[in-house]
Motif scaffolding. Structure first.
Motif, PDB file in Angstrom:
ATOM      1  N   ASN A  66       0.674  -1.277  -0.082  1.00 45.09           N
ATOM      2  CA  ASN A  66       0.097   0.019   0.057  1.00 45.09           C
ATOM      3  C   ASN A  66       0.737   1.503  -0.078  1.00 45.09           C
ATOM      4  O   ASN A  66       0.470   2.449  -0.157  1.00 45.09           O
ATOM      5  N   ALA A  67       2.169   1.274   0.259  1.00 45.34           N
ATOM      6  CA  ALA A  67       3.093   2.472   0.164  1.00 45.34           C
ATOM      7  C   ALA A  67       3.283   2.732  -1.209  1.00 45.34           C
ATOM      8  O   ALA A  67       3.519   1.880  -2.099  1.00 45.34           O
ATOM      9  N   VAL A  68       3.560   3.714  -1.559  1.00 47.90           N
ATOM     10  CA  VAL A  68       3.819   4.548  -2.729  1.00 47.90           C
ATOM     11  C   VAL A  68       5.306   4.369  -2.837  1.00 47.90           C
ATOM     12  O   VAL A  68       6.164   4.705  -2.226  1.00 47.90           O
ATOM     13  N   HIS A  69       5.630   3.422  -3.839  1.00 46.78           N
ATOM     14  CA  HIS A  69       7.302   3.528  -4.289  1.00 46.78           C
ATOM     15  C   HIS A  69       7.466   3.145  -5.657  1.00 46.78           C
ATOM     16  O   HIS A  69       6.446   2.816  -6.308  1.00 46.78           O
ATOM     17  N   GLY A  70       8.396   3.381  -6.199  1.00 49.46           N
ATOM     18  CA  GLY A  70       8.833   3.107  -7.513  1.00 49.46           C
ATOM     19  C   GLY A  70      10.129   3.541  -8.156  1.00 49.46           C
ATOM     20  O   GLY A  70      11.081   3.900  -7.506  1.00 49.46           O
ATOM     21  N   ALA A  71      10.263   3.637  -9.527  1.00 46.67           N
ATOM     22  CA  ALA A  71      11.209   4.199  -9.874  1.00 46.67           C
ATOM     23  C   ALA A  71      11.062   5.181 -11.097  1.00 46.67           C
ATOM     24  O   ALA A  71       9.938   5.001 -11.564  1.00 46.67           O
ATOM     25  N   LEU A  72      11.909   5.832 -11.576  1.00 48.04           N
ATOM     26  CA  LEU A  72      11.759   6.903 -12.489  1.00 48.04           C
ATOM     27  C   LEU A  72      13.000   6.751 -13.509  1.00 48.04           C
ATOM     28  O   LEU A  72      14.064   7.005 -12.932  1.00 48.04           O
ATOM     29  N   TRP A  73      12.894   7.016 -14.765  1.00 48.74           N
ATOM     30  CA  TRP A  73      13.767   6.927 -15.657  1.00 48.74           C
ATOM     31  C   TRP A  73      13.355   7.669 -16.775  1.00 48.74           C
ATOM     32  O   TRP A  73      12.147   7.795 -17.279  1.00 48.74           O
ATOM     33  N   GLU A  74      14.198   8.134 -17.617  1.00 50.12           N
ATOM     34  CA  GLU A  74      14.043   8.710 -18.846  1.00 50.12           C
ATOM     35  C   GLU A  74      14.863   8.332 -20.050  1.00 50.12           C
ATOM     36  O   GLU A  74      15.977   8.140 -19.639  1.00 50.12           O
ATOM     37  N   PHE A  75      14.365   8.041 -21.231  1.00 50.72           N
ATOM     38  CA  PHE A  75      15.136   7.397 -22.240  1.00 50.72           C
ATOM     39  C   PHE A  75      15.311   9.026 -23.090  1.00 50.72           C
ATOM     40  O   PHE A  75      14.410   9.112 -23.727  1.00 50.72           O
ATOM     41  N   LEU A  76      16.605   9.253 -23.279  1.00 58.21           N
ATOM     42  CA  LEU A  76      16.625  10.409 -24.151  1.00 58.21           C
ATOM     43  C   LEU A  76      17.707  10.167 -25.205  1.00 58.21           C
ATOM     44  O   LEU A  76      18.681   9.703 -25.041  1.00 58.21           O
ATOM     45  N   ARG A  77      17.205  10.353 -26.485  1.00 56.27           N
ATOM     46  CA  ARG A  77      18.068  10.197 -27.679  1.00 56.27           C
ATOM     47  C   ARG A  77      17.735  11.226 -28.609  1.00 56.27           C
ATOM     48  O   ARG A  77      16.927  11.646 -29.139  1.00 56.27           O
ATOM     49  N   ASN A  78      18.965  12.003 -28.773  1.00 49.87           N
ATOM     50  CA  ASN A  78      19.271  12.919 -30.008  1.00 49.87           C
ATOM     51  C   ASN A  78      20.285  13.133 -30.566  1.00 49.87           C
ATOM     52  O   ASN A  78      21.382  12.428 -29.781  1.00 49.87           O
ATOM     53  N   ASP A  79      20.576  13.872 -31.391  1.00 51.95           N
ATOM     54  CA  ASP A  79      22.082  14.076 -32.060  1.00 51.95           C
ATOM     55  C   ASP A  79      23.194  14.688 -31.379  1.00 51.95           C
ATOM     56  O   ASP A  79      24.459  14.820 -31.506  1.00 51.95           O
ATOM     57  N   ALA A  80      22.792  15.620 -30.059  1.00 46.57           N
ATOM     58  CA  ALA A  80      23.766  16.207 -29.179  1.00 46.57           C
ATOM     59  C   ALA A  80      24.544  15.029 -28.312  1.00 46.57           C
ATOM     60  O   ALA A  80      25.495  15.275 -28.094  1.00 46.57           O
ATOM     61  N   PHE A  81      24.106  14.003 -28.098  1.00 52.90           N
ATOM     62  CA  PHE A  81      24.835  13.133 -27.447  1.00 52.90           C
ATOM     63  C   PHE A  81      25.399  11.909 -28.417  1.00 52.90           C
ATOM     64  O   PHE A  81      25.881  11.117 -27.791  1.00 52.90           O
ATOM     65  N   ASP A  82      25.432  11.728 -29.816  1.00 54.14           N
ATOM     66  CA  ASP A  82      25.826  11.124 -30.577  1.00 54.14           C
ATOM     67  C   ASP A  82      27.408  10.896 -30.368  1.00 54.14           C
ATOM     68  O   ASP A  82      27.805  12.171 -30.523  1.00 54.14           O
ATOM     69  N   ALA A  83      28.021   9.966 -30.716  1.00 53.68           N
ATOM     70  CA  ALA A  83      29.392   9.916 -30.681  1.00 53.68           C
ATOM     71  C   ALA A  83      29.772  10.272 -32.175  1.00 53.68           C
ATOM     72  O   ALA A  83      29.019  10.107 -33.288  1.00 53.68           O
ATOM     73  N   LYS A  84      31.049  10.547 -32.447  1.00 56.32           N
ATOM     74  CA  LYS A  84      31.561  10.864 -33.847  1.00 56.32           C
ATOM     75  C   LYS A  84      31.591   9.719 -34.649  1.00 56.32           C
ATOM     76  O   LYS A  84      32.093   8.792 -34.156  1.00 56.32           O
ATOM     77  N   SER A  85      31.253   9.874 -35.770  1.00 56.69           N
ATOM     78  CA  SER A  85      31.339   8.697 -36.570  1.00 56.69           C
ATOM     79  C   SER A  85      32.799   8.520 -37.162  1.00 56.69           C
ATOM     80  O   SER A  85      33.819   9.286 -37.099  1.00 56.69           O
TER      81      SER A  85
END
Length: 91
Positions: A66-85
């Protein structure tokens, strides 16, 4: 599994059938955080799992409170975080 077609496998969640007979897959997809354990039974399955010629995948979910608990995550994908080809000429 065991040389059988995908339709020959069985999927269970907490002992209840979770099998899609159309494409040989499963119906419900529980989140990873909701799974306590899973077992993949092949040729060593007990008689209670005996109606499939392939494997039986049994997923046991976590119990709730009955207790509130959990996890939070975010999946972020854009070209600012891409590695150099590898083939890029500049940085």
């Amino acid at each position: 599994m065991n040389g059988q077609r995908p339709e020959s496998n069985n999927f269970l969640i907490d002992g209840a059938d979770n099998f899609n007979g159309v494409d040989g897959g499963f119906v419900l997809k529980p989140p990873v955080d909701a799974i306590a354990e899973f077992r993949i039974l092949t040729h060593t399955a007990n008689a209670e799992f005996g109606h499939s010629a392939g494997s039986t995948t049994n997923i046991i979910t976590r119990t709730g409170t009955n207790a509130v608990h959990g996890a939070l995550w975010e999946f972020l994908r854009n070209d600012a975080f891409d590695a150099k080809s590898f083939f890029a000429t500049s940085v």
